[in-house]
Design an enzyme around this catalytic site. Structure first.
Site, PDB file in Angstrom:
ATOM      1  N   HIS A  77       5.624   5.353   4.992  1.00 28.79           N
ATOM      2  CA  HIS A  77       6.578   4.994   3.948  1.00 28.79           C
ATOM      3  C   HIS A  77       8.022   5.048   4.460  1.00 28.79           C
ATOM      4  O   HIS A  77       8.883   4.344   3.931  1.00 28.79           O
ATOM      5  CB  HIS A  77       6.408   5.909   2.730  1.00 28.79           C
ATOM      6  CG  HIS A  77       5.279   5.502   1.842  1.00 28.79           C
ATOM      7  ND1 HIS A  77       5.396   5.421   0.468  1.00 28.79           N
ATOM      8  CD2 HIS A  77       4.002   5.125   2.119  1.00 28.79           C
ATOM      9  CE1 HIS A  77       4.245   5.027  -0.052  1.00 28.79           C
ATOM     10  NE2 HIS A  77       3.381   4.852   0.937  1.00 28.79           N
ATOM     11  N   HIS A 108      -6.913   6.029   5.712  1.00 30.69           N
ATOM     12  CA  HIS A 108      -7.511   6.441   4.437  1.00 30.69           C
ATOM     13  C   HIS A 108      -8.882   7.079   4.635  1.00 30.69           C
ATOM     14  O   HIS A 108      -9.586   7.351   3.657  1.00 30.69           O
ATOM     15  CB  HIS A 108      -7.608   5.245   3.485  1.00 30.69           C
ATOM     16  CG  HIS A 108      -6.298   4.880   2.863  1.00 30.69           C
ATOM     17  ND1 HIS A 108      -6.143   3.861   1.948  1.00 30.69           N
ATOM     18  CD2 HIS A 108      -5.056   5.404   3.047  1.00 30.69           C
ATOM     19  CE1 HIS A 108      -4.872   3.771   1.590  1.00 30.69           C
ATOM     20  NE2 HIS A 108      -4.191   4.696   2.241  1.00 30.69           N
ATOM     21  N   ASN A 149       6.717   6.351  -4.257  1.00 30.94           N
ATOM     22  CA  ASN A 149       6.854   7.661  -3.617  1.00 30.94           C
ATOM     23  C   ASN A 149       6.826   8.831  -4.596  1.00 30.94           C
ATOM     24  O   ASN A 149       6.258   9.884  -4.302  1.00 30.94           O
ATOM     25  CB  ASN A 149       8.176   7.731  -2.841  1.00 30.94           C
ATOM     26  CG  ASN A 149       8.242   6.730  -1.704  1.00 30.94           C
ATOM     27  OD1 ASN A 149       7.225   6.326  -1.166  1.00 30.94           O
ATOM     28  ND2 ASN A 149       9.455   6.321  -1.343  1.00 30.94           N
ATOM     29  N   ARG A 177       1.142   9.391   5.827  1.00 27.67           N
ATOM     30  CA  ARG A 177       1.662   8.496   4.787  1.00 27.67           C
ATOM     31  C   ARG A 177       3.184   8.573   4.705  1.00 27.67           C
ATOM     32  O   ARG A 177       3.865   7.554   4.505  1.00 27.67           O
ATOM     33  CB  ARG A 177       1.045   8.877   3.439  1.00 27.67           C
ATOM     34  CG  ARG A 177       1.427   7.924   2.309  1.00 27.67           C
ATOM     35  CD  ARG A 177       0.525   8.119   1.102  1.00 27.67           C
ATOM     36  NE  ARG A 177       0.865   7.198   0.034  1.00 27.67           N
ATOM     37  CZ  ARG A 177       1.337   7.569  -1.156  1.00 27.67           C
ATOM     38  NH1 ARG A 177       1.520   8.865  -1.417  1.00 27.67           N
ATOM     39  NH2 ARG A 177       1.610   6.679  -2.074  1.00 27.67           N
ATOM     40  N   ASP A 214     -12.138   8.908   1.113  1.00 27.56           N
ATOM     41  CA  ASP A 214     -13.434   8.797   1.783  1.00 27.56           C
ATOM     42  C   ASP A 214     -14.346   9.867   1.201  1.00 27.56           C
ATOM     43  O   ASP A 214     -14.171  11.053   1.476  1.00 27.56           O
ATOM     44  CB  ASP A 214     -13.254   8.981   3.295  1.00 27.56           C
ATOM     45  CG  ASP A 214     -14.583   8.999   4.053  1.00 27.56           C
ATOM     46  OD1 ASP A 214     -15.643   8.829   3.427  1.00 27.56           O
ATOM     47  OD2 ASP A 214     -14.545   9.205   5.278  1.00 27.56           O
ATOM     48  N   SER A 257      15.001   7.899   6.563  1.00 30.57           N
ATOM     49  CA  SER A 257      15.726   7.680   5.303  1.00 30.57           C
ATOM     50  C   SER A 257      14.956   8.258   4.120  1.00 30.57           C
ATOM     51  O   SER A 257      15.561   8.707   3.137  1.00 30.57           O
ATOM     52  CB  SER A 257      15.993   6.189   5.080  1.00 30.57           C
ATOM     53  OG  SER A 257      14.787   5.445   5.009  1.00 30.57           O
ATOM     54  N   PRO A 265       3.520  -1.750   0.485  1.00 32.83           N
ATOM     55  CA  PRO A 265       2.413  -2.475  -0.154  1.00 32.83           C
ATOM     56  C   PRO A 265       1.876  -1.738  -1.373  1.00 32.83           C
ATOM     57  O   PRO A 265       1.830  -0.512  -1.408  1.00 32.83           O
ATOM     58  CB  PRO A 265       1.359  -2.560   0.951  1.00 32.83           C
ATOM     59  CG  PRO A 265       1.706  -1.473   1.915  1.00 32.83           C
ATOM     60  CD  PRO A 265       3.187  -1.295   1.841  1.00 32.83           C
TER      61      PRO A 265
END
Length: 322
Positions: free
Chosen positions: A68, A196, A96, A64, A242, A78, A166
């Site tokens: 991001h 995920h 975040n 993740r 999950d 960054s 998103p």
């Protein structure tokens, strides 16, 4: 001496790179550090394996973190920058803050590489390699990583908060558009969402779905999730994305969507009568296809707007500018 035709071809390629205003693919290479830091990848792998062996959830966190990073300014590390005189950190952005994790794992891996080859390997490359190693560590696919990214000298809190990432409540059209803006197809988007299959989400991210969405969620699944996510409390309570195999990288995520057991709204919209239903069904029946598409999509994502050549810098500490 080179023939006029070869010289003309080289000149044409150079002009093509400039006029396209994008880095040429040749600037990233899987052998980039073979001479300058030959043990870099092995060192990163060892560090990441150590972190995930301590906490298996960290694999999802690293994937993740990479995602991001790449969707804001490109894959330039960054997101790793802390607040500073000229930096307003992306770590403080709403998508975040309090949820993206693993910064210290990347910093530790970078520190180990610095001991071998000071000032050679970028934080952006460390994070990209770490994502690949994290997937493999929990049973997911592996892939060849092209290297040679450099680190940004800026961060963009504004981009991180204004739609570059998103939303957990995003519609299917919104997801397709956001990924498309980064050169990723709807198939890439569905494949990447399959990450995920591991990891966890905080209660406030799925509370509306389990309490207010009766038509698009399995009733038993909603009831189970409500036990750990009270309607007015426990915002930070965690639930596995999950429920079946929360710590293994597999294709159960897609089986869950078909059964209306997606935890986030942005998960379930992938199978809700729309254009991606067929892809979800395909992956639920063909784990090999999911794995290969996931690996290919991760490679594409890792090459979103990289800084190369003389662009950017090589940070020795990922959270701070040189």
């Amino acid at each position: 001496m080179a023939s006029p035709n070869i010289i003309t071809a080289i000149f044409f390629l150079l002009i093509l790179c400039v006029t396209n205003n994008t880095p040429c693919e040749a600037q990233l290479s899987s052998t980039f550090y073979d001479a300058s830091c030959p043990n870099a990848l092995r060192t990163i792998r060892t560090s990441i394996r150590t972190a995930i062996s301590r906490e298996r959830r960290m694999a999802a966190s690293i994937l993740r973190l990479h995602f991001h990073d790449c969707f804001v300014q490109g894959c330039d590390a960054s997101i790793l920058l802390d607040d500073g005189p000229s930096i307003i950190s992306e770590k403080n952005a709403l998508p975040n803050k309090g949820s993206v994790r693993g910064y210290e794992v990347i910093e530790a891996a970078k520190s180990e590489v610095e001991k071998l080859c000071p000032g050679v390997v970028s934080c952006a490359d460390v994070l990209t390699v770490a994502a690949r190693d994290a997937s493999e560590m929990v049973g997911g696919p592996s892939w060849s990583v092209k290297l040679g990214r450099r680190d940004s000298t800026s961060a963009s809190l504004l981009l991180a908060e204004s739609g570059a990432l998103p939303s957990f409540k995003a519609s299917l059209d919104s997801l397709i558009s956001t990924f498309g803006d980064n050169g990723l197809s709807a198939r890439d988007m569905v494949a990447l969402s399959g990450a995920h299959t591991i990891g966890q989400a905080q209660c406030f991210l799925f509370r509306d779905r389990i309490y207010n969405n009766g038509s698009d969620i399995d009733a038993g699944f909603a009831s189970t999730r409500r036990r750990g996510c009270p309607i007015n409390d426990g915002n930070g309570n965690l639930a596995p994305l999950d429920l079946v195999t929360p710590n293994s990288f597999d294709y159960n995520y897609f089986k869950n969507l078909i059964q209306k057991k997606g935890l986030l709204e942005s998960d379930q919209v992938l199978f809700s009568g729309g254009s991606t239903d067929s892809i979800v069904r395909e992956y639920s029946n063909n784990p090999s296809k999911f794995n290969s598409d996931f690996a290919a999509a991760m490679v594409k994502m890792s090459e979103i707007r990289p800084l190369t050549g003389q662009e950017g810098v090589i940070r020795r500490i990922c959270g701070a500018l040189p």
